[in-house]
Design a protein around this motif. Sequence first.
Motif, PDB file in Angstrom:
ATOM      1  N   LEU A 162      24.860 -45.337 -25.119  1.00 55.88           N
ATOM      2  CA  LEU A 162      23.899 -46.058 -24.292  1.00 55.88           C
ATOM      3  C   LEU A 162      22.543 -46.007 -24.991  1.00 55.88           C
ATOM      4  O   LEU A 162      22.011 -44.929 -25.251  1.00 55.88           O
ATOM      5  N   LEU A 163      21.972 -47.183 -25.307  1.00 54.14           N
ATOM      6  CA  LEU A 163      20.753 -47.259 -26.095  1.00 54.14           C
ATOM      7  C   LEU A 163      19.663 -48.028 -25.352  1.00 54.14           C
ATOM      8  O   LEU A 163      19.910 -49.142 -24.865  1.00 54.14           O
ATOM      9  N   GLU A 164      18.468 -47.450 -25.281  1.00 52.51           N
ATOM     10  CA  GLU A 164      17.328 -48.193 -24.781  1.00 52.51           C
ATOM     11  C   GLU A 164      16.860 -49.125 -25.894  1.00 52.51           C
ATOM     12  O   GLU A 164      16.560 -48.675 -27.001  1.00 52.51           O
ATOM     13  N   GLY A 165      16.819 -50.420 -25.621  1.00 54.21           N
ATOM     14  CA  GLY A 165      16.543 -51.414 -26.658  1.00 54.21           C
ATOM     15  C   GLY A 165      15.086 -51.840 -26.711  1.00 54.21           C
ATOM     16  O   GLY A 165      14.671 -52.764 -26.022  1.00 54.21           O
ATOM     17  N   ASP A 166      14.320 -51.175 -27.558  1.00 51.77           N
ATOM     18  CA  ASP A 166      12.895 -51.460 -27.701  1.00 51.77           C
ATOM     19  C   ASP A 166      12.695 -52.671 -28.612  1.00 51.77           C
ATOM     20  O   ASP A 166      13.348 -52.803 -29.645  1.00 51.77           O
ATOM     21  N   GLU A 167      11.735 -53.533 -28.241  1.00 54.37           N
ATOM     22  CA  GLU A 167      11.476 -54.732 -29.048  1.00 54.37           C
ATOM     23  C   GLU A 167      10.407 -54.498 -30.114  1.00 54.37           C
ATOM     24  O   GLU A 167      10.060 -55.426 -30.859  1.00 54.37           O
ATOM     25  N   TYR A 168       9.891 -53.268 -30.209  1.00 54.11           N
ATOM     26  CA  TYR A 168       8.876 -52.999 -31.227  1.00 54.11           C
ATOM     27  C   TYR A 168       9.544 -52.870 -32.607  1.00 54.11           C
ATOM     28  O   TYR A 168      10.763 -52.774 -32.730  1.00 54.11           O
ATOM     29  N   LEU A 169       8.730 -52.851 -33.665  1.00 56.54           N
ATOM     30  CA  LEU A 169       9.238 -52.892 -35.037  1.00 56.54           C
ATOM     31  C   LEU A 169      10.022 -51.640 -35.418  1.00 56.54           C
ATOM     32  O   LEU A 169       9.760 -50.547 -34.924  1.00 56.54           O
ATOM     33  N   SER A 170      10.958 -51.810 -36.361  1.00 55.28           N
ATOM     34  CA  SER A 170      11.876 -50.737 -36.730  1.00 55.28           C
ATOM     35  C   SER A 170      11.251 -49.688 -37.636  1.00 55.28           C
ATOM     36  O   SER A 170      11.470 -48.487 -37.458  1.00 55.28           O
ATOM     37  N   SER A 171      10.505 -50.111 -38.653  1.00 56.75           N
ATOM     38  CA  SER A 171       9.890 -49.162 -39.583  1.00 56.75           C
ATOM     39  C   SER A 171       8.797 -49.873 -40.365  1.00 56.75           C
ATOM     40  O   SER A 171       8.691 -51.114 -40.308  1.00 56.75           O
ATOM     41  N   PRO A 172       7.995 -49.130 -41.131  1.00 56.90           N
ATOM     42  CA  PRO A 172       6.943 -49.775 -41.920  1.00 56.90           C
ATOM     43  C   PRO A 172       7.467 -50.761 -42.958  1.00 56.90           C
ATOM     44  O   PRO A 172       6.741 -51.663 -43.375  1.00 56.90           O
ATOM     45  N   ILE A 173       8.738 -50.602 -43.355  1.00 56.60           N
ATOM     46  CA  ILE A 173       9.301 -51.512 -44.359  1.00 56.60           C
ATOM     47  C   ILE A 173      10.398 -52.411 -43.790  1.00 56.60           C
ATOM     48  O   ILE A 173      11.028 -53.166 -44.520  1.00 56.60           O
ATOM     49  N   ASP A 174      10.616 -52.305 -42.470  1.00 61.26           N
ATOM     50  CA  ASP A 174      11.595 -53.157 -41.792  1.00 61.26           C
ATOM     51  C   ASP A 174      10.928 -53.691 -40.532  1.00 61.26           C
ATOM     52  O   ASP A 174      10.810 -52.984 -39.531  1.00 61.26           O
TER      53      ASP A 174
END
Length: 450
Positions: free
Chosen positions: A157-169
């Motif tokens: 079960l994952l909370e799906g955040d719409e913010y960016l994945s990483s500084p390079i992704d």
Amino acid sequence: MRVHFIAIGGSAMHNLALALHHKGYEVSGSDDAIFEPSKSRLAKYDLLPPELGWFPEKIDTQLDAVILGMHAKPDNAELLKAQELGLKIYSYPEFLYEQSKEKTRVVIGGSHGKTTITSMILHVLHYHDREVDFMVGAQLPGFETMVHLTEENDFILLEGDEYLSSPIDRRPKFHLYKPNIALISGIAWDHVNVFPTYENYVEQFEIFADSISRGGILVYNEEDAEVKRIAEAATAPTRKHAYSTPEYSIEDGETLLETPEGPMPISVFGKHNLSNLAGAKWICQHMGIDEDDFYEAIASFEGAAKRLEKIGETASNIAFKDFAHSPSKVAATTKAVKNQFPDRKLFACLELHTYSSLNAEFIKGYKGALDAAEEAVVFYSPEAVAVKQLEVISKEQIEVAFDRDDLIIFTDAEAFKTYLKQQQFDNAVLLLMSSGNYGGLDFDTVQELL
């Protein structure tokens, strides 16, 4: 398996580090700033870096994976060393997907409500001793970590955040999970520093709906017109289930949920939370929990941390804190508290703390958001505006944005604390809404104000 975290001190990152440690991985990490509770929790399992900073010598070819946090910069010395050595570098969501490729992935998305819905589902599953892997954005009673990973569990079960994945992704996190079962709770423009237009923001949810595995299930809030449009247009899911706010009533400050067995008292309140509950019920049913068992379990759910969390109470007064910061969530939370306690004077205090809420254009969306409160207060720090390199916001702009003549505005943290101490609360509700702490307010001391 050896895993190294670049920026291990973050709320999400340190929880993943703990989860992998519990799974038997060899975990190391670095960061240039680590605060509580991350610091103590990492130290408990001997995962706290011995000194702060970035150390390229920690990166070697014996590492199986490097996990990169958003706090790190693209020119981070450890990241550059990992790239030079050709190591596998994962973003946080990318690694979670890697850990769950063989599982049934259940992802809860939405601008608001996703933490509460995920927490409700976890509470129900835990109540009925159903073991699942999970990642949730808040600390929950009965759960040591916000991330739990195993080899044997069938569901994650994952909370799906719409913010960016990483500084390079720069992809939103929830685009990487490829859910088998997904939920969208609601859409209200947020993260204006990343998604400069409403249309651009909404597009991320369209992509999310299209990322559902073929043959998957989409549960959606049909009371949100944008969500309904996206869900009805989605072609990836083969089954779609709409939900709406269930029937409920309020008696003497207690919310009663209508169920097939009659009215049932519950601890959470407010139309938005009842809507969240309806979505959680659908997901639980898809995870093997029938309706009666859901109601039995949800009766004891008291909420996720910082989501309409009770932080003080006397015979005549009560205080809540809530993570609300977007205009729609602020309005919904303020209205919910007033509806729950109609005979008490409501003091609604909002801190403009996020990048979006300190944006001169974005604040125009707050018109009427605090109207349900008898006394409305807005706090913001001009220093925070400067740090975020935003254009200066004046008190006049805030007064116009909220469209309320009696709005009280503070820009000084000590002045705001003094205001709270001077109030003679009597048959009142104090509502503190912020993703920050009003420039240093200790929420543990709020009980003393009542």
